[in-house]
Design an enzyme around this catalytic site. Structure first.
Site, mmCIF file in Angstrom:
data_model
loop_
_atom_site.group_PDB
_atom_site.id
_atom_site.type_symbol
_atom_site.label_atom_id
_atom_site.label_comp_id
_atom_site.label_asym_id
_atom_site.label_seq_id
_atom_site.Cartn_x
_atom_site.Cartn_y
_atom_site.Cartn_z
ATOM 1 C CE1 TYR A 1 50.045 36.059 50.391
ATOM 2 C CE2 TYR A 1 47.681 34.964 50.119
ATOM 3 C CZ TYR A 1 48.631 36.241 49.648
ATOM 4 O OH TYR A 1 48.092 36.890 48.793
ATOM 5 C CE LYS B 1 48.573 33.346 47.411
ATOM 6 N NZ LYS B 1 47.997 34.649 47.143
HETATM 7 N N1 PDD Z 1 44.861 35.961 45.509
HETATM 8 N N2 PDD Z 1 46.671 38.088 42.047
HETATM 9 C C1 PDD Z 1 46.702 38.387 43.070
HETATM 10 C C2 PDD Z 1 47.663 39.778 44.024
HETATM 11 C C3 PDD Z 1 46.408 37.546 44.079
HETATM 12 O O1 PDD Z 1 46.292 37.766 45.631
HETATM 13 C C4 PDD Z 1 45.693 36.852 43.968
HETATM 14 C C5 PDD Z 1 44.815 35.415 44.891
HETATM 15 C C6 PDD Z 1 46.378 35.929 42.809
HETATM 16 C C7 PDD Z 1 45.445 35.368 41.433
HETATM 17 O O2 PDD Z 1 46.141 33.547 42.061
HETATM 18 P P1 PDD Z 1 45.656 32.366 42.423
HETATM 19 O O3 PDD Z 1 44.464 31.936 41.495
HETATM 20 O O4 PDD Z 1 46.329 31.677 42.483
HETATM 21 O O5 PDD Z 1 44.132 32.414 43.339
HETATM 22 C C8 PDD Z 1 46.333 37.395 41.798
HETATM 23 C C9 PDD Z 1 44.441 35.297 47.193
HETATM 24 C C10 PDD Z 1 43.230 34.109 46.929
HETATM 25 C C11 PDD Z 1 43.769 35.252 48.090
HETATM 26 O O6 PDD Z 1 45.512 36.774 48.990
HETATM 27 O O7 PDD Z 1 43.473 35.239 49.039
#
Ligand code: PDD
Length: 282
Positions: A33, A148
């Site tokens: 995702y 992810k």
């Molecule tokens: N989450 N680490 C984890 C485990 C995350 O789930 C996320 C982001 C990040 C930060 O990534 P980014 O800067 O690309 O948003 C780091 C998203 C926002 C979510 O799961 O909703």
């Protein structure tokens, strides 16, 4: 209300139930995702999110859902045009597809690709100054955190633990090191420079993390990409987390212990302002 939903080439809204029960995303968590933010209908860092989506798909050998970044951008443009509100997030999920339940997946499955828009309460100026409380917890995740994937059970459990402790984020600890937040990357500030976990299988390569490191280097702030030892956590000048929904968010307390002098620190403030400006200009 009045959101928009894209699924495998057509548009509808989230009122329609569109997924089959034998979708592998539902049954095996066999899906990846992305979440990006839009402001005034402008997608923020769309290419970076698409690039990471492509890497996640390639790593898990799931077929590409969009031919290229332009095809993806066209879908997103239409999705946002159909959305009744101007600011929010888009959640995108691509699963390996739908097939009779078996651990062995058939080759040449058609992936299930969905994207939908949601309103989101981004932190306001007061929250961005005050920061958040975090707790520490054991990292129960697998060794593929750089992908992810939608396997977020350990993250959800950690977040719930944080909520029960009156905090909003949980820092994942493993082998004596701080990995990242359950839904964010973590930065420590010590003696004016940043320390954050290097890119490996223990953390997600955050889009905001990447931008913040560039901004720091541009501002002549040293960045050490190394795992922070658990013991260092309580001797920090400042700390912050980064994520798409929170931007650069100061950490005010870790496990009930105040970080720094209890106010948003100087380095954090600088990077928060630089990041907000970058986001507004992109
Ligand atoms: N989450 N680490 C984890 C485990 C995350 O789930 C996320 C982001 C990040 C930060 O990534 P980014 O800067 O690309 O948003 C780091 C998203 C926002 C979510 O799961 O909703």
């Amino acid at each position: 209300m009045a959101d928009a939903l894209y699924i495998n080439g057509r548009f509808t809204t989230t009122d329609e139930r569109v997924l089959g029960v034998e979708d592998r995303g539902f049954q095996f968590g066999d899906a990846v995702y992305e979440v990006f933010k839009f402001l005034g209908k402008r997608p923020i860092f769309l290419r970076e999110h698409f690039r990471r989506l492509e890497i996640s798909l390639r790593t898990l050998e799931i077929a590409a859902a969009w031919a290229d970044a332009d095809a993806f951008a066209a879908t997103i443009r239409e999705l946002l045009a159909r959305t009744a509100f101007d600011d929010g997030i888009v959640y995108i999920q691509v699963s390996r597809g739908e097939a009779e339940r078996s651990h062995f997946w058939p080759d040449a499955l058609t992936p299930t690709a969905v994207a939908y828009s949601r309103r989101f309460a981004f932190p306001d100026a007061a929250k961005k100054e005050l920061g958040i409380r975090v707790i520490t917890t054991r990292d129960l995740r697998w060794h593929g955190c750089h992908v992810k994937s939608v396997n977020l059970l350990a993250n959800a459990i950690a977040k719930k633990e944080a909520q029960r402790a009156g905090a909003t984020e949980a820092l994942m600890l493993a082998d004596g090191f701080v990995r990242e937040g359950a839904g964010s990357n973590f930065f420590a500030v010590k003696n004016g420079h940043l320390v954050t976990h290097p890119l490996d299988e223990h953390i997600l390569p955050g889009v905001v993390r990447d931008r913040v490191i560039d901004l720091a280097l541009g501002a002549k702030i040293r960045v050490d990409e190394r795992p922070l030892r658990e013991a260092e956590l309580f001797d920090l000048d400042e700390a912050f987390i980064t994520s798409t929904t929170q931007g650069v968010m100061p950490v005010a307390e870790i496990d009930g212990r105040v970080i720094g002098n209890s106010r948003r620190g100087e380095v954090t403030t600088t990077l928060q302002q630089l990041f907000d400006a970058l986001e507004a200009a992109s």
